[in-house]
Enzyme design. Structure first.
Site, PDB file in Angstrom:
ATOM      1  N   LYS A   1       0.813  -1.221   0.000  1.00  0.00           N
ATOM      2  CA  LYS A   1       0.000   0.000   0.000  1.00  0.00           C
ATOM      3  C   LYS A   1       0.839   1.259   0.000  1.00  0.00           C
ATOM      4  O   LYS A   1       0.489   2.242  -0.641  1.00  0.00           O
ATOM      5  CB  LYS A   1      -0.951   0.012   1.202  1.00  0.00           C
TER       6      LYS A   1
ATOM      7  N   LYS B   1      -5.129 -11.014  -6.348  1.00  0.00           N
ATOM      8  CA  LYS B   1      -6.368 -11.290  -5.611  1.00  0.00           C
ATOM      9  C   LYS B   1      -7.465 -10.299  -6.017  1.00  0.00           C
ATOM     10  O   LYS B   1      -7.152  -9.170  -6.429  1.00  0.00           O
ATOM     11  CB  LYS B   1      -6.118 -11.278  -4.102  1.00  0.00           C
TER      12      LYS B   1
ATOM     13  N   LYS C   1     -10.907  -4.488  -3.749  1.00  0.00           N
ATOM     14  CA  LYS C   1     -11.636  -3.232  -3.951  1.00  0.00           C
ATOM     15  C   LYS C   1     -10.786  -2.212  -4.664  1.00  0.00           C
ATOM     16  O   LYS C   1     -11.289  -1.303  -5.310  1.00  0.00           O
ATOM     17  CB  LYS C   1     -11.987  -2.573  -2.599  1.00  0.00           C
TER      18      LYS C   1
HETATM   19  P1  TYM Z   1     -10.550  -6.338   4.317  1.00  0.00           P
HETATM   20  O1  TYM Z   1     -11.568  -5.301   4.604  1.00  0.00           O
HETATM   21  O2  TYM Z   1      -9.546  -6.069   3.241  1.00  0.00           O
HETATM   22  O3  TYM Z   1     -11.254  -7.705   3.948  1.00  0.00           O
HETATM   23  C1  TYM Z   1     -12.287  -8.237   4.766  1.00  0.00           C
HETATM   24  C2  TYM Z   1     -12.251  -9.756   4.754  1.00  0.00           C
HETATM   25  O4  TYM Z   1     -12.384 -10.233   3.407  1.00  0.00           O
HETATM   26  C3  TYM Z   1     -11.302 -11.109   3.107  1.00  0.00           C
HETATM   27  N1  TYM Z   1     -10.929 -10.947   1.702  1.00  0.00           N
HETATM   28  C4  TYM Z   1     -10.825 -11.962   0.850  1.00  0.00           C
HETATM   29  N2  TYM Z   1     -11.021 -13.283   0.995  1.00  0.00           N
HETATM   30  C5  TYM Z   1     -10.835 -14.067  -0.078  1.00  0.00           C
HETATM   31  N3  TYM Z   1     -10.464 -13.585  -1.305  1.00  0.00           N
HETATM   32  C6  TYM Z   1     -10.258 -12.263  -1.504  1.00  0.00           C
HETATM   33  N4  TYM Z   1      -9.923 -11.798  -2.691  1.00  0.00           N
HETATM   34  C7  TYM Z   1     -10.432 -11.379  -0.386  1.00  0.00           C
HETATM   35  N5  TYM Z   1     -10.322 -10.042  -0.233  1.00  0.00           N
HETATM   36  C8  TYM Z   1     -10.626  -9.793   1.054  1.00  0.00           C
HETATM   37  C9  TYM Z   1     -10.170 -10.655   4.032  1.00  0.00           C
HETATM   38  O5  TYM Z   1      -9.217 -11.671   4.216  1.00  0.00           O
HETATM   39  C10 TYM Z   1     -10.928 -10.315   5.286  1.00  0.00           C
HETATM   40  O6  TYM Z   1     -11.185 -11.474   6.042  1.00  0.00           O
HETATM   41  N6  TYM Z   1      -7.222  -5.844   8.043  1.00  0.00           N
HETATM   42  C11 TYM Z   1      -8.542  -6.372   7.684  1.00  0.00           C
HETATM   43  C12 TYM Z   1      -9.657  -5.859   8.551  1.00  0.00           C
HETATM   44  C13 TYM Z   1      -9.466  -6.045  10.024  1.00  0.00           C
HETATM   45  C14 TYM Z   1      -9.562  -7.279  10.728  1.00  0.00           C
HETATM   46  C15 TYM Z   1      -9.337  -6.938  12.105  1.00  0.00           C
HETATM   47  C16 TYM Z   1      -9.818  -8.592  10.354  1.00  0.00           C
HETATM   48  C17 TYM Z   1      -9.182  -5.077  10.916  1.00  0.00           C
HETATM   49  N7  TYM Z   1      -9.123  -5.608  12.178  1.00  0.00           N
HETATM   50  C18 TYM Z   1      -9.352  -7.930  13.079  1.00  0.00           C
HETATM   51  C19 TYM Z   1      -9.842  -9.570  11.346  1.00  0.00           C
HETATM   52  C20 TYM Z   1      -9.610  -9.238  12.692  1.00  0.00           C
HETATM   53  C21 TYM Z   1      -8.839  -5.988   6.243  1.00  0.00           C
HETATM   54  O7  TYM Z   1      -8.344  -5.004   5.736  1.00  0.00           O
HETATM   55  O8  TYM Z   1      -9.797  -6.768   5.658  1.00  0.00           O
END
Ligand code: TYM
Length: 338
Positions: A118, A201, A204
């Site tokens: 990022k 992957k 967004k």
């Molecule tokens: P975020 O918002 O990017 O994604 C949310 C969840 O979706 C999953 N995900 C995917 N799974 C499969 N294939 C994909 N292409 C894909 N893109 C996204 C992510 O693995 C996630 O489970 N840092 C985290 C948010 C967060 C969090 C936490 C998660 C903040 N605090 C505590 C767990 C526990 C994030 O940016 O997810």
């Protein structure tokens, strides 16, 4: 590390920064819903404080947070069974994050691939929050003493760091206070790939909208995106081994399996030998039939944002019954007078 037994508790979070896509649904939301009736207390969080580590327009952030809450509920998370919160309404997340900023080491943060991706070559201009992000994520989890965190594969490194932070805190203060959380990365779709490039992957932030299926896409758009998804010229294999070195084919089969609650083996037993000209329409039909009702329910819920706000306020009250005592105890351990 520890002899202490922690009561099983699930926590996971999703950023309210733009549209939810199929990766979020299959890698996270659907799995949360599937796990809901296992009798384990679960907390699901719209991580608005994480979202602002990169610029968010304030009005858009509010809308995305409510939309994400609608997405959780439309995917099957019942606010009467699970706790639904937005992070900023539970101040103990940020308070514990400060303590963890003082536990985590700069070197650990600098090694995070998400930071490198990022911030890129322009790290000097990235926010300090983006660098510290994983310490806040560790706090999100550990302020509940959560033991299990269901996520997609891209979050694995952050969860390893969460364990490192818990272990260092426990070691430095000579306590068994924070659990070593288990990542739960299971199922056929823990890494849904871009429809345009099987090596990236689904995300967004991909500039190409054709690379992902959004939860807000209508049936025609979903069908069109699947029809145009990149593939190779061969027929589908009957065995998993045959997907080796065929990332685009593997991705579409994984998506089919996850949407249909099947294993990849089961799907291939049915579709082995098919050309993409036959498989893609079947996948499109499946995707529309599973996602259409979610999209409709999301827009129904978005018509009553006061109800969404009420659910989040109630969730915050429930959450703080867990987080306030854990923060108080943390402060005591650290040596704060109060
Ligand atoms: P975020 O918002 O990017 O994604 C949310 C969840 O979706 C999953 N995900 C995917 N799974 C499969 N294939 C994909 N292409 C894909 N893109 C996204 C992510 O693995 C996630 O489970 N840092 C985290 C948010 C967060 C969090 C936490 C998660 C903040 N605090 C505590 C767990 C526990 C994030 O940016 O997810």
């Amino acid at each position: 590390m520890t002899d202490t037994t922690f009561t099983p508790r699930v926590f996971s979070g999703i950023q309210p920064s733009g549209d939810l896509h199929l990766g979020n649904y299959l890698g996270a939301l659907k799995r949360f819903a599937d796990a809901q009736d296992k009798g384990v207390q679960s907390i699901y969080c719209m991580v608005d404080l994480h979202a602002i580590t990169v610029w968010q327009d304030p009005a858009d952030l509010k809308k995305s947070t409510r939309e994400l809450c609608a997405g959780f509920i439309a995917s099957g998370i019942d606010p009467n069974k699970s706790i639904l919160i937005n992070q900023s309404q539970v101040p103990e997340h940020a308070q514990l994050a400060w303590i963890f900023n003082c536990v985590a080491r700069m070197g650990w943060m600098g090694r995070m691939t998400q930071w490198k991706d990022k911030a890129g070559k322009n790290a000097e201009a990235a926010s300090l929050g983006l660098f510290a992000y994983p310490a806040l994520m560790a706090a999100d989890i550990l302020i509940y003493h959560a033991t299990h965190v269901p996520v997609g594969e891209d979050q694995k490194q952050h969860l390893e760091l969460t364990r490192d932070i818990a272990a260092k805190f426990n070691h430095d203060y000579g306590v068994d206070f924070f659990p070593l959380t288990e990542p739960v990365i299971e199922g056929a779709a823990t890494r849904v790939m871009s429809l345009r490039d099987g090596s990236k992957k689904m995300s967004k932030s991909d500039p190409s909208d054709a690379s992902r299926i959004n939860l807000t896409d209508d049936a025609d758009t979903i069908a069109k995106k699947i029809r145009k998804a990149k593939t190779d010229a061969d027929a589908l294999p009957s065995e998993v081994d045959g997907l080796k070195d065929r990332p685009e084919a593997r991705n579409l089969v994984n998506i089919f399996a996850a949407l249909n609650d099947q294993t990849v083996e089961q799907v291939l037993a049915d579709v082995g030998g098919q050309q993409f000209g036959t498989f893609k329409p079947a996948l499109a039909e499946l995707a529309v039939s599973k996602m259409g009702p979610i999209t409709q329910e999301m827009s129904r819920l978005m018509a009553d944002t006061a109800e969404i706000d009420r659910i989040l306020a109630h969730g915050a009250t429930q959450a703080r019954e867990i987080t306030a005592p854990i923060l108080k105890k943390t402060y005591e351990i650290v040596g704060m007078v109060g």
